[in-house]
Structure formats: structure tokens, C-alpha cells
Design an enzyme around this catalytic site. Structure first.
Site, PDB file in Angstrom:
ATOM      1  N   GLY A  12       0.841  -1.202   0.000  1.00 54.91           N
ATOM      2  CA  GLY A  12       0.000   0.000   0.000  1.00 54.91           C
ATOM      3  C   GLY A  12       0.872   1.247   0.000  1.00 54.91           C
ATOM      4  N   ASP A  13       0.243   2.411  -0.158  1.00 52.70           N
ATOM      5  CA  ASP A  13       0.961   3.698  -0.161  1.00 52.70           C
ATOM      6  C   ASP A  13       1.978   3.800  -1.291  1.00 52.70           C
ATOM      7  OD1 ASP A  13      -0.385   4.287   2.258  1.00 52.70           O
ATOM      8  OD2 ASP A  13       1.121   3.126   3.338  1.00 52.70           O
ATOM      9  N   LYS A  16      -0.919   5.189  -5.573  1.00 53.61           N
ATOM     10  CA  LYS A  16      -2.045   4.866  -6.474  1.00 53.61           C
ATOM     11  C   LYS A  16      -2.906   6.097  -6.751  1.00 53.61           C
ATOM     12  CE  LYS A  16      -3.353   1.729  -3.582  1.00 53.61           C
ATOM     13  NZ  LYS A  16      -2.148   1.774  -2.759  1.00 53.61           N
ATOM     14  N   ASN A  38      -9.865   3.493   5.835  1.00 53.22           N
ATOM     15  CA  ASN A  38      -8.702   3.124   6.652  1.00 53.22           C
ATOM     16  C   ASN A  38      -7.364   3.456   6.017  1.00 53.22           C
ATOM     17  OD1 ASN A  38      -9.616   1.128   4.840  1.00 53.22           O
ATOM     18  ND2 ASN A  38      -8.396  -0.443   5.811  1.00 53.22           N
ATOM     19  N   HIS A  41      -5.323   7.998  -0.029  1.00 49.13           N
ATOM     20  CA  HIS A  41      -4.657   8.247  -1.297  1.00 49.13           C
ATOM     21  C   HIS A  41      -4.341   9.731  -1.350  1.00 49.13           C
ATOM     22  CE1 HIS A  41      -6.610   4.621  -3.497  1.00 49.13           C
ATOM     23  NE2 HIS A  41      -5.750   4.266  -2.573  1.00 49.13           N
ATOM     24  N   THR A 130      -6.020   0.347  11.927  1.00 47.87           N
ATOM     25  CA  THR A 130      -6.157   1.800  11.983  1.00 47.87           C
ATOM     26  C   THR A 130      -7.393   2.189  12.802  1.00 47.87           C
ATOM     27  OG1 THR A 130      -7.356   1.711   9.907  1.00 47.87           O
ATOM     28  CG2 THR A 130      -5.022   2.271   9.767  1.00 47.87           C
ATOM     29  N   THR A 240      -5.457  -6.590   5.024  1.00 46.91           N
ATOM     30  CA  THR A 240      -6.711  -5.903   5.263  1.00 46.91           C
ATOM     31  C   THR A 240      -7.817  -6.957   5.207  1.00 46.91           C
ATOM     32  OG1 THR A 240      -7.961  -3.919   4.739  1.00 46.91           O
ATOM     33  CG2 THR A 240      -7.225  -5.236   2.853  1.00 46.91           C
ATOM     34  N   LYS A 332       8.050   7.601  -7.160  1.00 47.09           N
ATOM     35  CA  LYS A 332       9.002   8.129  -6.175  1.00 47.09           C
ATOM     36  C   LYS A 332      10.462   7.818  -6.481  1.00 47.09           C
ATOM     37  CE  LYS A 332       6.817   9.133  -2.146  1.00 47.09           C
ATOM     38  NZ  LYS A 332       6.198   9.019  -0.835  1.00 47.09           N
ATOM     39  N   ASP A 334      12.455   9.837  -7.674  1.00 45.77           N
ATOM     40  CA  ASP A 334      13.202  11.031  -7.249  1.00 45.77           C
ATOM     41  C   ASP A 334      13.694  10.930  -5.810  1.00 45.77           C
ATOM     42  OD1 ASP A 334      10.266  11.165  -6.942  1.00 45.77           O
ATOM     43  OD2 ASP A 334      10.685  12.981  -5.788  1.00 45.77           O
TER      44      ASP A 334
HETATM   45  P1  GDP Z   1      -1.563   5.636  -2.183  1.00 41.98           P
HETATM   46  O1  GDP Z   1      -2.389   5.260  -0.998  1.00 41.98           O
HETATM   47  O2  GDP Z   1      -1.039   4.427  -2.914  1.00 41.98           O
HETATM   48  O3  GDP Z   1      -2.230   6.602  -3.090  1.00 41.98           O
HETATM   49  O4  GDP Z   1      -0.260   6.358  -1.635  1.00 41.98           O
HETATM   50  P2  GDP Z   1      -0.115   7.539  -0.554  1.00 41.98           P
HETATM   51  O5  GDP Z   1      -0.940   8.652  -0.971  1.00 41.98           O
HETATM   52  O6  GDP Z   1      -0.282   7.037   0.800  1.00 41.98           O
HETATM   53  O7  GDP Z   1       1.420   7.851  -0.670  1.00 41.98           O
HETATM   54  C1  GDP Z   1       2.018   8.361  -1.774  1.00 41.98           C
HETATM   55  C2  GDP Z   1       2.721   9.661  -1.372  1.00 41.98           C
HETATM   56  O8  GDP Z   1       3.774   9.911  -2.240  1.00 41.98           O
HETATM   57  C3  GDP Z   1       1.840  10.887  -1.480  1.00 41.98           C
HETATM   58  O9  GDP Z   1       2.237  11.836  -0.516  1.00 41.98           O
HETATM   59  C4  GDP Z   1       2.121  11.401  -2.885  1.00 41.98           C
HETATM   60  O10 GDP Z   1       1.885  12.791  -3.037  1.00 41.98           O
HETATM   61  C5  GDP Z   1       3.573  11.107  -2.977  1.00 41.98           C
HETATM   62  N1  GDP Z   1       4.056  10.773  -4.317  1.00 41.98           N
HETATM   63  C6  GDP Z   1       3.460  10.032  -5.272  1.00 41.98           C
HETATM   64  N2  GDP Z   1       4.270   9.884  -6.319  1.00 41.98           N
HETATM   65  C7  GDP Z   1       5.427  10.541  -6.004  1.00 41.98           C
HETATM   66  C8  GDP Z   1       6.669  10.701  -6.676  1.00 41.98           C
HETATM   67  O11 GDP Z   1       6.908  10.196  -7.769  1.00 41.98           O
HETATM   68  N3  GDP Z   1       7.639  11.416  -6.009  1.00 41.98           N
HETATM   69  C9  GDP Z   1       7.430  11.973  -4.803  1.00 41.98           C
HETATM   70  N4  GDP Z   1       8.430  12.659  -4.230  1.00 41.98           N
HETATM   71  N5  GDP Z   1       6.274  11.828  -4.145  1.00 41.98           N
HETATM   72  C10 GDP Z   1       5.289  11.118  -4.736  1.00 41.98           C
END
Ligand code: GDP
Length: 424
Positions: A12-13, A16, A38, A41, A130, A240, A332, A334
Site C-alpha cells: 500500500g501507499d 495509487k 482506513n 490516497h 487503523t 486488510t 518516487k 526522485d
Molecule cells: P496511495 O495510498 O497508494 O495513493 O499512496 P499515498 O498517498 O499514501 O502515498 C504516496 C505519497 O507519495 C503521497 O504523498 C504522494 O503525493 C507522494 N508521491 C506520489 N508519487 C510521487 C513521486 O513520484 N515522487 C514523490 N516525491 N512523491 C510522490
């Protein structure tokens, strides 16, 4: 009809929400098909920064119809709070842009209570819930002991149904946990407040989807959490309580006739994990802190620091296979720019033998990572928009992951903003 599921490959996280926000521009309908409030995004766009818990990430695109399918845990209270928050930043949410399945079951106030009571009983053996009531909710759904959203449209039926449920649930609350029972007045007050608020959005989304699909509309399915948290295919019991994989998308959406054309698996360039359970590649101490800071790895819902480590190719390959992923979004990248050498978990050892197979959950805690190292690129890549903009070392990292997991990496994300993307 063309359709696509965006799913998480790991714990997760993975990003997406960011990918759905980008890809929705090509779709007419976006559906959340499982899970509840829970997880979060995170979406960054022209309206601001949002942590969406239940609302589909297409809510920001005008003309897109967003659906909460029958597979979600419909928590009216947190959904309403979220709707108010999103609306306050200038995003319109109407019964035209948001439709809630009449077959979605309601997460009731006692589910949240029971989640907290059970975690307290488990003490240090807790699953890391959570405490949003998700596990008690799905248990009740499968026991046929909750109500469907559509029942809000038939108040007399709803009241009689709730009365039966109340009697049964109070036995568990009082006799098992020694907690306070609920009264019918409390329940009806809650329904009159939050149930009424979401009522205008409830409809037969199955019929809507039949029509939409007959008209050739394009449908995007949005998963919550990743393969390794899937109830059946994840690291049980640290999963989950629903199926997060693409194969469940048609069932949980109200479109069970659909065949998924494209399953885009989202993989983070390193690993992160929230909550309990075995996490083979986990880093601790300073190196973990540095990666956590660089990636902003704190829970979107809870603010909890996430567990972090290098990319786990064994777990990722397994995640790709259970999702039947047809393409990957690597996010991510970067964040790894500060590393001179980038560690990757290429294999596991289990019982003294090297393996590339993801172990049975009960054996996972004994698995040890076998690390390899890639050269870092040591420069800011967040401005890259084309493959050629990425330094050779970053390209090699992407190609290495692609080869190891056996699936084409179509998107490389280099920042949280909508346009911080390289499409190959
Ligand atoms: P999700 O539940 O899969 O949507 O993921 P989350 O929202 O919990 O976590 C993703 C986090 O990484 C968020 O804060 C996004 O804004 C950030 N994010 C997504 N893609 C990138 C990326 O390519 N680079 C950076 N630095 N942050 C990113």
C-alpha cells in the site's frame, strides 16, 4: 468498452491516488471497489493537496462519474467529513459526479468501537489496525449482519432491520468486551444525521454501469492498499479484510461481467509498510530515518511514521503476478536521488537456501534479504519529463526493476504533482 484497474503491488501507499488522478483524464467513470476509510490516497492537483480515504480520485475531474461500489465499507460519517473537506476547496460533489451503490454495506458506529476493543484485548499481539472499524465491518458483512446503503431509502424496513442487529451486537459488546450497549435512539439519531446526508447519492450503480458500458464509456477501477495486504493473497493475518487485487474489481464495483483490459500495478522505487507484520527489507535507525524523511513516509490517515526499506524484488514480483499486472507505474524514483549506492533486495534466503519465491505467510518472518547494489545518480531528477531526461544510472535502475519483475514499466513518477511523470 475499455477499462483499467489501478492497483498497488506492495504493502500500500505506492502512490495509487497520484496515478489515478493522472490517468482519469482518459476515463469516464472511476470506481472504488473495496476497503473503507482506513487508508489514504494522496492527490496533489490544482485544487490543493488531499488525503482521500473513501472518495474515488476522479472526483477532481469535471465530467467524470465517481462510484463507491458494493465492495466498499461505507462509513457515512467519515465519507461526509471528507466530502465537506474536498468541497471547501472548491470541488463540486453532486449526485451526478458521485454515486454510491445501493448494495454497499454500511459501516456502523459499533464497528469502530469493536476495532478498538479488540486491538486493546490483543495488546502486544495486535494487528496494527487503523481502528476505523474495517475488520469488524467485513466480518459482519459476511455474517450478513449489517445493512445495505439502499435500505436508507426504505426507512421502515431499515428500522426493523437495525432493531434485530442491535440486539445481536449488544451481546458482543457487553458480554465479550464488557462495553456499553447501543440504544435504538442512538442508532436512529446517527442514521438521521449521516444516513440522510449521503442518501441523495445512493442509487443502483449496477444499472448505471450497464448503461455506461453499453454507451462505450471507459471505466477505471481504483484499489485501496496493495497485493501484500489482500485478504487472500497477502501476508495473512497482517492483511486488510477485503480483496484489494484487480480480479476483485468487477465484483466489488457492480460490474461483475467486466473483463479487465489493463491492470496498472503501482510500485514504489523503495519499500514502505504501515502497521504490523513481517517486512523482510526493513531498515532501522539513521538510514531508515533518512529514507523516511526523503520520501515523506508518514501515514496519510494516521500520521504514523511508516516502516521503510529498499525495494523488495521478491515481494514485488509476487505482487505483480497476483495482480495480473499488464503495466507498471514506478513511483518516487526522485526520492532515491540522495543515495550513492542504491541497495535492492534481489532474493531471499529461507532455511539456509536462496529463493526467489515469495514464502508462505507463516514462514515470512524467517526470510532474510539478499542485497545487491546499483549505482546512484546523485542529481535532482524531479524535472524529468522524457525518458532521455533521466540520467543513465536512473534509467538502469528502472530497467533492472522491469527485468526482475517481468512487467513493462510504462510510467516513471518523479514527483507528487500531476505532470511529474515520464511515460515510456
Ligand atoms: P496511495 O495510498 O497508494 O495513493 O499512496 P499515498 O498517498 O499514501 O502515498 C504516496 C505519497 O507519495 C503521497 O504523498 C504522494 O503525493 C507522494 N508521491 C506520489 N508519487 C510521487 C513521486 O513520484 N515522487 C514523490 N516525491 N512523491 C510522490
Amino acid at each position: 468498452m475499455s477499462n483499467c484497474a489501478i492497483v498497488g503491488i506492495n504493502w500500500g501507499d505506492e502512490g495509487k491516488g497520484r496515478m489515478v488522478d493522472l490517468i482519469t483524464q482518459d476515463y469516464d467513470v472511476v470506481i472504488r471497489y473495496q476497503g473503507g476509510g482506513n487508508a489514504g490516497h494522496t492527490v496533489v492537483n490544482e485544487f490543493g493537496k488531499f488525503a482521500l480515504h473513501l472518495l474515488p480520485s476522479g472526483i477532481f475531474r469535471s465530467g467524470v462519474v465517481n462510484i463507491l461500489g458494493n465492495g466498499v465499507a461505507l462509513d457515512c460519517e467519515s465519507l461526509w467529513t471528507e466530502m465537506e473537506d474536498v468541497r471547501s476547496k472548491g470541488v463540486a460533489i453532486t449526485p451526478e459526479s458521485l454515486k454510491i451503490s445501493d448494495r454497499a454495506s454500511l459501516l456502523l458506529p459499533w464497528h469502530r468501537d469493536l476495532d478498538g476493543l479488540e486491538e486493546a484485548r490483543l495488546k502486544d499481539k495486535k494487528y496494527g489496525s487503523t481502528k476505523q472499524g474495517i475488520a469488524p465491518f467485513y466480518s459482519d458483512k459476511y455474517q450478513k449482519k449489517t445493512v445495505m446503503a439502499g435500505e436508507l431509502l426504505y426507512p421502515e424496513h431499515l428500522e426493523a432491520h437495525l432493531r434485530d442487529l442491535l440486539e445481536w451486537k449488544n451481546l458482543t459488546l457487553t458480554k465479550v468486551y464488557g462495553a456499553k450497549p447501543y440504544t435504538m435512539v442512538e442508532l436512529m439519531d446517527w442514521m438521521a444525521d449521516f444516513g440522510e446526508k449521503i442518501k441523495p447519492f445512493i442509487c443502483d450503480t449496477g444499472a448505471f454501469l450497464q448503461q455506461a458500458s453499453a454507451e462505450g464509456k471507459k471505466i477505471l477501477f481504483e484499489a485501496q492498499l496493495g497485493s501484500l495486504r489482500d485478504l487472500d493473497y497477502g501476508i495473512y493475518p497482517y492483511t486488510t479484510s477485503s480483496n484489494a487485487i484487480a480480479a476483485y474489481a468487477p465484483v466489488g464495483s457492480g460490474a461483475p461481467w467486466v473483463k479487465i483490459d489493463d491492470a496498472v500495478g503501482v510500485v514504489k522505487a523503495y519499500s514502505s509498510c504501515v502497521g504490523e507484520g513481517p517486512f523482510t527489507c526493513e531498515w532501522f535507525g539513521e538510514e531508515a530515518e533518512r529514507l523516511r524523511e526523503a520520501g515523506g513516509e508518514y501515514g496519510a490517515k494516521t500520521g504514523r511514521p511508516r516502516r521503510v526499506g529498499p525495494i523488495d524484488l521478491v515481494a514485488t514480483r509476487y505482487g505483480v503476478s497476483v495482480q495480473g499486472a499488464t503495466a507498471i507505474a514506478l513511483t518516487k524514483l526522485d526520492v532515491l536521488s540522495y543515495m550513492d549506492k542504491i541497495p535492492v533486495c534481489a532474493h531471499y534466503t529461507l532455511d539456509g537456501k536462496q529463493t526467489d519465491a515469495f514464502p508462505f505467510p507463516a514462514l515470512l518472518a524467517e526470510a532474510k534479504p539478499v542485497m545487491e547494489f546499483m549505482d546512484g545518480w546523485n542529481c535532482d531528477i524531479s524535472g524529468a519529463r522524457k525518458w532521455e531526461d533521466l540520467p543513465p544510472a536512473a534509467q538502469r535502475y528502472v530497467e533492472m526493476v522491469e527485468q526482475a519483475i517481468g512487467c513493462h514499466i510504462r510510467y516513471v513518477s518523479v514527483g507528487p504533482e500531476r505532470d511529474s511523470i515520464v511515460i515510456r
